[in-house]
Design an enzyme around this catalytic site. Structure first.
Site, mmCIF file in Angstrom:
data_model
loop_
_atom_site.group_PDB
_atom_site.id
_atom_site.type_symbol
_atom_site.label_atom_id
_atom_site.label_comp_id
_atom_site.label_asym_id
_atom_site.label_seq_id
_atom_site.Cartn_x
_atom_site.Cartn_y
_atom_site.Cartn_z
ATOM 1 C CD GLU A 80 -5.483 -5.778 1.251
ATOM 2 O OE1 GLU A 80 -4.662 -5.883 0.320
ATOM 3 O OE2 GLU A 80 -5.173 -5.826 2.454
ATOM 4 C CG ASN A 128 -1.735 -11.586 2.028
ATOM 5 O OD1 ASN A 128 -1.887 -11.859 0.843
ATOM 6 N ND2 ASN A 128 -1.202 -10.456 2.433
ATOM 7 C CD GLU A 129 2.579 -9.907 0.437
ATOM 8 O OE1 GLU A 129 2.910 -9.070 1.305
ATOM 9 O OE2 GLU A 129 2.580 -9.650 -0.779
ATOM 10 C CB CYS A 169 -1.710 -6.405 4.635
ATOM 11 S SG CYS A 169 -0.173 -6.628 3.740
HETATM 12 O O1 AHR Z 1 -1.808 -5.107 -2.582
HETATM 13 C C1 AHR Z 1 -1.360 -4.372 -1.478
HETATM 14 C C2 AHR Z 1 -0.647 -5.256 -0.467
HETATM 15 O O2 AHR Z 1 0.518 -5.763 -1.042
HETATM 16 C C3 AHR Z 1 -1.400 -6.483 -0.037
HETATM 17 O O3 AHR Z 1 -2.249 -6.228 1.010
HETATM 18 C C4 AHR Z 1 -0.309 -7.409 0.395
HETATM 19 O O4 AHR Z 1 -0.645 -8.755 0.225
HETATM 20 C C5 AHR Z 1 0.888 -6.976 -0.420
HETATM 21 O O5 AHR Z 1 1.988 -6.758 0.372
#
Ligand code: AHR
Length: 669
Positions: free
Chosen positions: A49, A386-387, A255
């Protein structure tokens, strides 16, 4: 020298601590003859990321910050020289002017450029300086490739391009003499060799002569990029990834896929094609944490989806792109696209499969072919969200699932199980997924080392009839989630190793796993802990990196039983064991974790094989104390050390060091 002594000391102590005894009774039985599950080639992967300056200022080797003047403040990263003159937007000099112009209608993706007007300017009287990403890392005797876009009515201005060290001394320079004229933009490229190594260099462009010239997209790359690709990636950082032999690479987030709001979400179609047409956006980590502001953090997308696929191919990892599901980050705005307007998001997913796999007769396959990759990237899986959580996610996911499966039945879909690994939200999705059965469910765990130690059995009793598990993000936190005090120390690494023995033991259910986040700049991070740290010139793997590496490079092909008094060893007496065989190398590979602060004697009997080789390799990851870390100055303090031992019979006695991960390889005869 100090390091060699340390290795020697470690080797001696391993040799002394390992003995092989054919007589002593053992409580641990490993049946190397009976496979209980196949281990997927994807089992151990990586998750990239753009956080902690992982892409711009990190793996993407561009040295110029804000090369196209598109940051919110168009001159972020730039100083008009000499410094003491007037406002940054409109510099007036006796010798000339630097102005920022905006051609919004003519070039929507890259509207800004600078117009230089010079009147008998000389080196030192009018210029632009770029500070790079907290300085530029420059290596002695290496070639640097400088380029820019320019437009001029008539030649008149030359550019003296130089790198200077932190004291202002020139460490490499060349002259750029733009010759083309007219109303269209031209590219000029020049290169030079650096005369010194410097971690905080700056780039000066001095204007000489008289006239007007427009400049844009000012860029500087080292020649030693990964695979020496022009405009490519930092080879030391990619090498650290390649060394993990990752089974997959999940990208681009995290994120950043979701965005703070939908306008700030990641849109893959904006990240391919000509670099100067990849419209940058603010990186959401720029403003996420008030305690770690990063005002100069943007996503220029020099590292875009084509480059991600290429990286996956280079390092032999299955590509695993994650797409926005029509919802912005639920920790931020939670903005959602109405269901009746979800189509473009779904279309992006369908088009991505075509971009990765379609032939040159398809619209998006033709785009990939034109970019230089006629062969398919063999995309096999896609993550939706993602989340994300809640009924709004479930209803959006269903639409993606239907559309993707209808057109591409073989593409595996990865669903998010939110940001939590238990609780109401988790349970809601868990139950929903029993009905909708996505191919994989992505679970995330950020928690204390104790949680990781206590959860090595998490999947032993999980339902085997539902989706497969993707342990998509995990990291033990030495303090607490998002605390700036979190350390990548031996203790956190060993607790993760204990947890990974549980994933490996359950490889019939868990098909993929990746640590998060992957990269962090020592002077530009927002989130800690992280797997790999770097500065402008150096990089190192943390103890957690070596845990990942010991699992991924000793993956094996089949899980076999390793039982202590008839049960998996998952924390009893602070010990953890998992065992695999490798049908290609005919080896038994046993991974053992001792999470206690004392060394432990263990013994295992190997059953189900006729004979073992008379030697074994034993690799141990441990350190002087649970708090020990690696660092830029001491990158290899905690690293695995390998020794060969003699083996008699089918019984192995070992002394496991305190806070250690031990990997034993035995040849099966
Ligand atoms: O890994 C950091 C963040 O943690 C990522 O962007 C997210 O998916 C999680 O909340």
């Amino acid at each position: 020298m100090r390091f060699n002594h340390l290795i020697a000391a470690c080797l001696i102590s391993i040799v002394l601590s390992i003995s092989v005894n054919a007589q002593q009774p053992c409580t641990i039985k490993i049946n190397a003859g009976k496979s209980i599950a196949k281990i997927q080639p994807t089992m151990w992967g990586i998750f990239f990321e753009d956080i902690n300056m992982g892409a711009d200022g990190g793996i993407y080797a561009e040295l110029v910050m804000n090369r196209s003047f598109e940051f919110s403040n168009p001159l972020t990263g730039w100083t008009v020289q000499p410094k003491e003159r007037t406002s940054p937007f409109q510099k007036q000099f006796a010798e000339g002017t630097v102005r920022v112009l905006n051609r919004q209608e003519a070039n929507k993706a890259n509207p800004r450029f600078v117009r230089i007007t010079a009147d008998h300017a000389t080196k030192g009287s009018l210029g632009l300086t770029n500070e790079g990403f907290h300085g530029m890392g420059i290596k002695k005797d290496l070639q640097y490739n400088f380029s820019l876009l320019y437009r001029q009515a008539a030649p008149g201005i030359k550019m003296y391009v130089e790198l200077v060290d932190s004291t202002g001394k020139s460490i490499g320079n060349t002259l750029a003499t733009p010759a083309e004229t007219g109303t269209v933009w031209h590219k000029q490229s020049v290169n030079f060799i650096a005369s010194a190594t410097e971690s905080k260099a700056k780039l000066n462009i001095w204007f000489e002569g008289s006239g007007t010239i427009d400049l844009d997209f000012i860029s500087l790359f080292p020649a030693d990029t990964w695979k020496t690709r022009p405009g490519g990636m930092r080879s030391d950082l990619v090498q650290l990834l390649a060394d993990l032999k990752p089974g997959f690479i999940r990208f681009p987030g995290g994120c950043i896929v979701e965005g703070r709001d939908l306008s700030n979400r990641y849109q893959w179609k904006n990240t391919i094609g000509p670099l100067d047409q990849r419209q940058l956006i603010i990186n959401r980590w720029n403003t996420e944490f008030a305690h770690r502001p990063a005002p100069d953090y943007f996503q220029t997308f020099g590292l875009g989806f084509y480059e991600y696929f290429q990286l996956a191919e280079d390092i032999g990892a299955e590509p695993l792109p994650i797409l926005n599901c029509g919802m912005a980050c639920q920790f931020n705005t939670s903005e959602m696209v109405p269901m009746e307007q979800l189509d473009p998001y779904v279309q992006d997913a369908l088009d991505l499969v075509e971009f990765a796999n379609g032939d040159a007769n398809t619209k998006w396959g033709a785009v990939r072919t034109k970019l230089g990759h006629p062969a398919s990237f063999h995309l096999k899986m896609i993550g939706v969200g993602n989340e994300n959580w809640g009924p709004q996610y479930v209803e959006r996911l269903k639409i993606f699932q239907q559309a993707l499966k209808a057109k591409y039945p073989d593409i595996k879909i990865i669903a998010s199980n939110g940001a939590e690994f238990e609780g109401e939200r988790f349970a809601y999705l868990h139950d929903e997924f029993k009905k909708t059965k996505p191919d994989f469910v992505d679970e995330h765990y950020y928690n204390t080392p104790e949680w990781f130690l206590n959860n090595a059995s998490r999947y032993d009793s999980y339902d085997r009839n539902g989706s497969k598990i993707f342990a998509g993000e995990y990291a033990a936190q030495s303090d607490r989630v998002v605390s700036v005090k979190n350390k990548n120390n031996l203790r956190t690494a060993i607790s993760e190793a204990a947890f990974l023995t549980g994933l490996e033991r359950n490889a019939d259910l868990v098909h993929m796993a990746s640590y998060a986040p992957l990269f962090a700049r020592v002077d530009g991070w927002q989130w800690t802990p992280d797997l790999i740290w770097f500065d402008n010139l150096h990089s190192y793997g943390t103890p957690n990196y070596y845990v990942q590496k010991l699992f991924s490079t000793n993956r094996g092909t089949n899980v076999v039983t390793a039982l202590s008094n008839g049960k998996p060893l998952a924390g009893q007496d602070s010990l953890y064991i998992s065992a695999v065989t490798d049908s290609n190398t005919h080896e038994l590979i046993v991974k053992m974790v001792n999470s206690s602060f004392q060394q432990k004697q263990i013994c295992f009997d190997i059953e189900g094989v006729k004979k073992l080789s008379n030697s074994a390799s034993v690799t141990v990851l441990t350190g002087q104390s649970p708090e020990e870390e690696n660092s830029i100055n001491s990158p290899l303090s905690v690293m695995p050390v390998t020794e060969s031992i003699a083996v008699k019979g089918k019984k192995v006695n070992l002394t496991l060091k305190a806070n250690s991960l031990t990997v034993v390889h035995l040849l099966l005869k």
